[in-house]
Enzyme design. Structure first.
Site, PDB file in Angstrom:
ATOM      1  CG  ASP A   1      -1.732   1.219   1.369  1.00 16.18           C
ATOM      2  OD1 ASP A   1      -2.429   1.547   0.402  1.00 16.18           O
ATOM      3  OD2 ASP A   1      -1.680   1.869   2.431  1.00 16.18           O
TER       4      ASP A   1
ATOM      5  CG  ASP B   1      -0.780   1.861   7.195  1.00 14.55           C
ATOM      6  OD1 ASP B   1      -1.376   1.742   6.105  1.00 14.55           O
ATOM      7  OD2 ASP B   1      -0.647   2.947   7.777  1.00 14.55           O
TER       8      ASP B   1
ATOM      9  CG  ASP C   1      -3.668  -1.515   3.439  1.00 14.16           C
ATOM     10  OD1 ASP C   1      -4.056  -1.266   2.283  1.00 14.16           O
ATOM     11  OD2 ASP C   1      -3.008  -0.725   4.131  1.00 14.16           O
TER      12      ASP C   1
END
Length: 765
Positions: free
Chosen positions: A451, A651, A655
């Protein structure tokens, strides 16, 4: 007697013996002294209730588990019904003290070693020199007297565990030891007590029946030596956990409501307490800085050597070490809720988890012991039928040698020892491994999907530039904008205010504040009309932004947000706010590429911002933008369907689906609990440089496991045929049970020593 804890100072007291008691809301509480009782009575009701909520309930019954078979759970100490190893407490403790089993086995080893020396002199000395120190008749009885304590006392744990394995039909190394040593001792005992029961064909020169006490006694001593070495190595694997546990101080300096300070036990600290952390002290619990400035060494928790500056509002992690400044903090998480406690729990669970490669050893072990028993019986039969005289003696000794050398100690230790040491090493480097499966998966991944926000970037907007037009100074422009933004709730307002404070700028209060939804805000600062917003807002107040348009577009193409400012109807400049790329991102991506990984970036941001970040970092192979959480998980699944081995780093809550879908999920320690729970590994500081360390740790650990397994298979593949006597017709070589026992102990030592090398593996290059 029941033991409770003083709700004021936290000291453990004897509830049945102490006379210091007080009533509160119909409940009686105990105290360690009259002083604590007086302090309790003087506290405000709200504070008293907070303290009483922290008085611990009686501790639950402890759980004991096998270090090699985590599925075994028992309410107390004992031995594992699968492998025979002594059980250990499931919850680690900093003050466990020396291992009771290690102390017991060390004592048994010393006794057996002292007695084994004269046994060797009596038996082997006569054979090698031809000199008989005592008559043969008395020699057997003396050897019996010396061997009996070794076998019946020093070797008793082996027979108990061997018998348990027979009862449960879960054969293990103790099955072979018990059968081999028991056969040698019982045969020699009968030969000594009733020698007339044996036919003449078994007797040697002089008509005596040969005995093999040295085989039984010395083998027990050697097996004990191997067990002691193994137990010491197991204790060494727990040092990482104990080092983490010892990071937390035993006491904290609490600041009372009236400002008085006192040292209390850590268990007495409650959420909301104000604590003072003096220079050089360890931070007691997780919390935030209320006052003071300092730098904190978080290296033991994050693996990052540089101290981290701390100012009011900054987060503190229990176990980190304060620098030269004094801090006042508020406790936010205590006990098992602190990051340190969660790290310890995760490491302990990971050390007991089993990598998929362990299944290879498990499948082999399932048929290995029965096969060895069959080979031992076959060896005895063949030697007894066609071997040289004395046939029975050769048959018995060779069969025992097969049983002893085939003990699967090294095979059983090969994987768990490497996992224990590797996960402990990772904890020191800021890499928390949830289970061994994740470590094995990370070794084989070829694609890293990550990400953007919070992984490659800081995840929080930050003021990066102030560009005034002619006639305005940058500090002046920032002060005016911050004064208006102080009344705004826009996410970028916090970045502007933080930037002004970092530069030490003070700003006036705003008057006539007004917010225009979707365009901007305005207000009067020091008699000047200040407008902050976008192009539409500037045009609305008649300010021309043509001179700023080109610069604004350049910043937007780099993925930054641009805020325009007008003062008294004239364009005054622009402020640039961006989510900064993490300092370690470029170097980490380059290192991961050097490890052979393909890098894919996922983000919910627009294509322009995503591509700008990718270009700034470099080394990113694919960029996917404008994604929803389900889209991220779908891309991970699509890559896996094409044959890629995928690791996902993220995080946020968004996600979590992708982390769970990947072959191995890697969570940033600064992220959400949902992300951390969905991942197999956690990087405590949320820094990508730890990802490089995690990859190298995985490769080193799996290489270590393969080395151990290869040696174990090679050792048994070569040792068993030699013990059975296949070299005798060719070279006249036979392997005595004593040498077989020594070889078996050496094999375990080699596996343990190889696993311990992981403590010194370099994760930084």
């Amino acid at each position: 007697m029941s033991m409770v804890r003083d709700p004021v100072c936290g000291m453990t007291i004897d509830a049945a013996a102490t006379p210091h008691r007080a009533d509160y809301n119909g409940q009686t509480y105990q105290f360690c002294s009259a002083g604590c009782r007086s302090k309790f009575a003087a506290l405000p009701a709200k504070y008293v209730n907070a303290k009483l909520a922290q008085v611990p309930s009686p501790a639950p019954a402890s759980v004991w588990t096998c270090p090699m078979h985590a599925e075994i759970r028992r309410p107390g100490p004992g031995s594992c019904p699968i492998c025979g190893m002594a059980l250990e407490p499931a919850e680690p403790s900093a003050d466990e003290g020396p291992s009771a089993e290690l102390a017991d086995f060390t004592r048994r080893l010393w006794v057996s070693a002292v007695l084994a020396v004269p046994i060797l002199l009596l038996s082997m000395g006569a054979e090698m020199t031809g000199l008989h120190l005592v008559p043969k008749l008395w020699s057997s009885w003396m050897q019996l007297a010396l061997t009996a304590p070794i076998v019946l006392w020093a070797g008793l744990p082996f027979f108990q565990r061997g018998w348990a394995s027979l009862e449960s039909r879960r054969f293990n190394m103790f099955t072979l030891i018990a059968v081999g040593v028991g056969a040698a001792f019982l045969y020699s005992l009968v030969a000594t007590v009733v020698p007339g029961a044996f036919p003449a064909s078994i007797r040697v020169h002089g008509g005596t029946v040969p005995v093999y006490y040295e085989a039984a006694g010395v083998v027990v001593a050697l097996v004990l030596l191997g067990q002691v070495l193994e137990l010491r190595a197991r204790a060494a694997t727990g040092r990482a956990i104990r080092a983490l546990l010892n990071l937390a101080p035993k006491t904290a300096r609490r600041i009372a409501a009236d400002g008085a300070e006192s040292d209390v036990l850590l268990g007495a600290v409650a959420t909301g307490d104000h604590l003072r952390v003096r220079p050089g002290e360890a931070i007691p619990v997780d919390g935030v800085v209320l006052a003071g400035r300092s730098s904190v060494d978080e290296s033991m928790l994050t693996g990052e050597p540089a101290p981290v500056p701390k100012a009011p509002g900054a987060a503190l992690t229990g176990g980190a070490v304060n620098g030269t400044g004094s801090l006042i903090m508020e406790a936010k998480a205590i006990g098992s809720e602190t990051m340190l406690a969660r790290i310890v729990s995760m490491v302990a669970e990971a050390q007991r988890s089993r990598a998929p490669i362990q299944a290879v050893a498990d499948r082999i072990s399932a048929w290995f012991v029965p096969l060895v028993l069959f080979v031992a019986v076959l060896t005895f039969v063949v030697w007894n039928l066609i071997g040289p005289e004395p046939r029975f003696g050769h048959a018995l000794l060779n069969a025992i040698a097969v049983l002893i050398i085939a003990c699967p100690c090294a095979l059983g230790l090969a994987t768990p020892m490497s996992i224990m040491v590797g996960t402990g090493r990772g904890a020191k480097a800021g890499v928390l491994v949830k289970n061994a499966e994740a470590l094995q998966a990370l070794d084989s991944v070829d694609t890293l999907v990550m990400d953007k926000t919070g992984t490659l970037t800081e995840g929080k907007p930050k003021l990066v530039a102030v560009e005034p037009v002619q006639g305005f100074a940058s500090a002046e422009l920032l002060v005016l904008a911050a004064a208006v933004e102080a009344r705004s709730e826009h996410p970028l307002a916090a970045a502007i205010l933080a930037g002004a404070r970092e530069r030490g700028l003070a700003f006036e209060s705003v008057e006539n504040f007004d917010s225009q939804t979707g365009t901007g805000i305005s207000g009067t600062v020091g008699g000047r009309l200040v407008v902050v917003g976008n192009v539409a807002q500037m045009r609305h107040v008649g300010a021309s932004v043509d001179t700023l348009a080109l610069r604004a577009e350049q910043h937007r193409s780099d993925g930054a947000g641009v805020i325009l400012i007008a003062v008294d109807g004239r364009a005054a400049g622009l402020i640039v706010v961006a989510d900064p790329i993490k300092p370690s991102a470029r170097e980490a991506i380059a290192a991961l590429r050097a490890e052979g990984l393909r890098i894919v970036m996922l983000t919910g941001d627009g294509r322009g911002t995503a591509q700008a970040v990718a270009n700034a970092i470099g080394g990113i192979d694919e960029v996917h933008a404008d994604l929803r959480p389900a889209d991220k998980a779908g891309i991970v699944s699509e890559l896996k369907a094409k044959g890629a081995r995928v690791a996902m780093a993220g995080d946020g809550i968004n996600d979590a689906p992708a982390l769970a879908a990947a072959d191995v999920g890697v969570a940033m320690g600064t992220g959400t609990d949902v992300a951390i729970e969905s991942a197999g590994l956690t990087l405590t500081k949320g820094d990508l440089s730890a990802m490089v360390r995690a990859r190298r740790l995985a490769r080193a650990t799996m290489a270590n496991i393969r080395q151990n397994l290869f040696f174990s298979f090679l050792f048994n593949g070569v040792g068993i045929p030699i013990a059975a006597g296949v070299l005798y017709p060719i070279a006249g070589i036979l392997l005595s049970p004593m040498l077989a026992g020594a070889a078996m102990a050496l094999s375990s030592f080699i596996v343990v020593a190889n696993a311990l090398r992981l403590n010194n593996v370099r994760l930084e290059k």
